[in-house]
Design an enzyme around this catalytic site. Structure first.
Site, PDB file in Angstrom:
ATOM      1  CB  THR A 142      11.788 -22.431  -2.266  1.00  0.00           C
ATOM      2  OG1 THR A 142      12.045 -23.612  -1.633  1.00  0.00           O
ATOM      3  CG2 THR A 142      12.994 -21.694  -2.510  1.00  0.00           C
ATOM      4  CE  LYS A 185      11.175 -26.402  -1.069  1.00  0.00           C
ATOM      5  NZ  LYS A 185      10.371 -25.239  -0.800  1.00  0.00           N
ATOM      6  N   GLY A 214      21.173 -25.232  -2.534  1.00  0.00           N
ATOM      7  CA  GLY A 214      19.732 -25.165  -2.427  1.00  0.00           C
ATOM      8  C   GLY A 214      19.178 -24.424  -3.627  1.00  0.00           C
ATOM      9  CB  SER A 269       8.393 -16.510  -2.384  1.00  0.00           C
ATOM     10  OG  SER A 269       8.400 -17.841  -1.977  1.00  0.00           O
TER      11      SER A 269
END
Length: 186
Positions: free
Chosen positions: A10, A42, A58, A137
């Site tokens: 994500t 998410k 989130g 990431s």
């Protein structure tokens, strides 16, 4: 014996500008070098309110852990009558001290009309100075792009968030351009 492949899943970004707050997440879920899903959601609303939720959040990390944290945070919001700051602090304390919660591998960004917070399992409750925060990431790429756009353009919060996430998706192999937005207006 081989170790299990790491799930990388994500990029979540929150931008607060001109009284508006946006939380956006990409939809990619990767297992090792394989994209497993393109359209994961998410980002969601939490708490009670006239627009279906007084806060938006989130998560980055394990999907099951992120969902468990959403549920815990939603409960804390109800317990503290919508006071997000208090709910965030109480969740962070529980997350750090509870044996089961300590094992959760996720981070959360949550925002309401008054504040934006990054929460982690080590007890962090961080409120960004400039109203821009990102995790996951692709978080560093989205964060850098959003900060530059906020500082050097007249774009609104949603336009900044969208452009920054598009930039992150072009750089980070674990981020895609299938975006989910949640917004709060003043």
């Amino acid at each position: 014996m081989t170790s299990p492949e790491r799930v990388r899943s994500t990029t979540i970004l929150s931008v607060r500008k001109g009284g508006h707050v946006v939380v956006v997440g990409d939809g990619q879920v990767s297992l090792g070098q394989t994209i497993m899903k393109h359209g994961a959601r998410k980002v969601r609303r939490l708490g009670e309110g006239p627009a279906g939720g007084s806060a938006i959040a989130g998560f980055a990390g394990s999907a099951a852990d992120g969902m468990a944290l959403f549920e815990k945070l939603d409960g804390k919001l109800r317990e503290h009558r919508g006071n997000l700051r208090r709910a965030a602090v109480e969740l962070a304390k529980d997350w750090r001290s509870d044996r089961a919660l300590r094992r959760l591998e996720a981070m959360i960004i949550v925002a309401d009309k008054d504040g934006t917070y990054l929460l982690s399992g080590s007890g962090d409750v961080i409120e960004p100075d400039d109203g821009v925060v990102a995790i996951g990431s692709g978080g560093p790429y989205a964060l850098a792009a959003a900060r530059a756009l906020v500082a050097h353009t007249d774009l609104g919060a949603r336009a900044v968030a969208e452009a920054a996430m598009q930039i992150a998706a072009q750089i980070c192999v674990y981020t895609n351009a299938s975006l989910t937005f949640e917004e709060l207006a003043p």
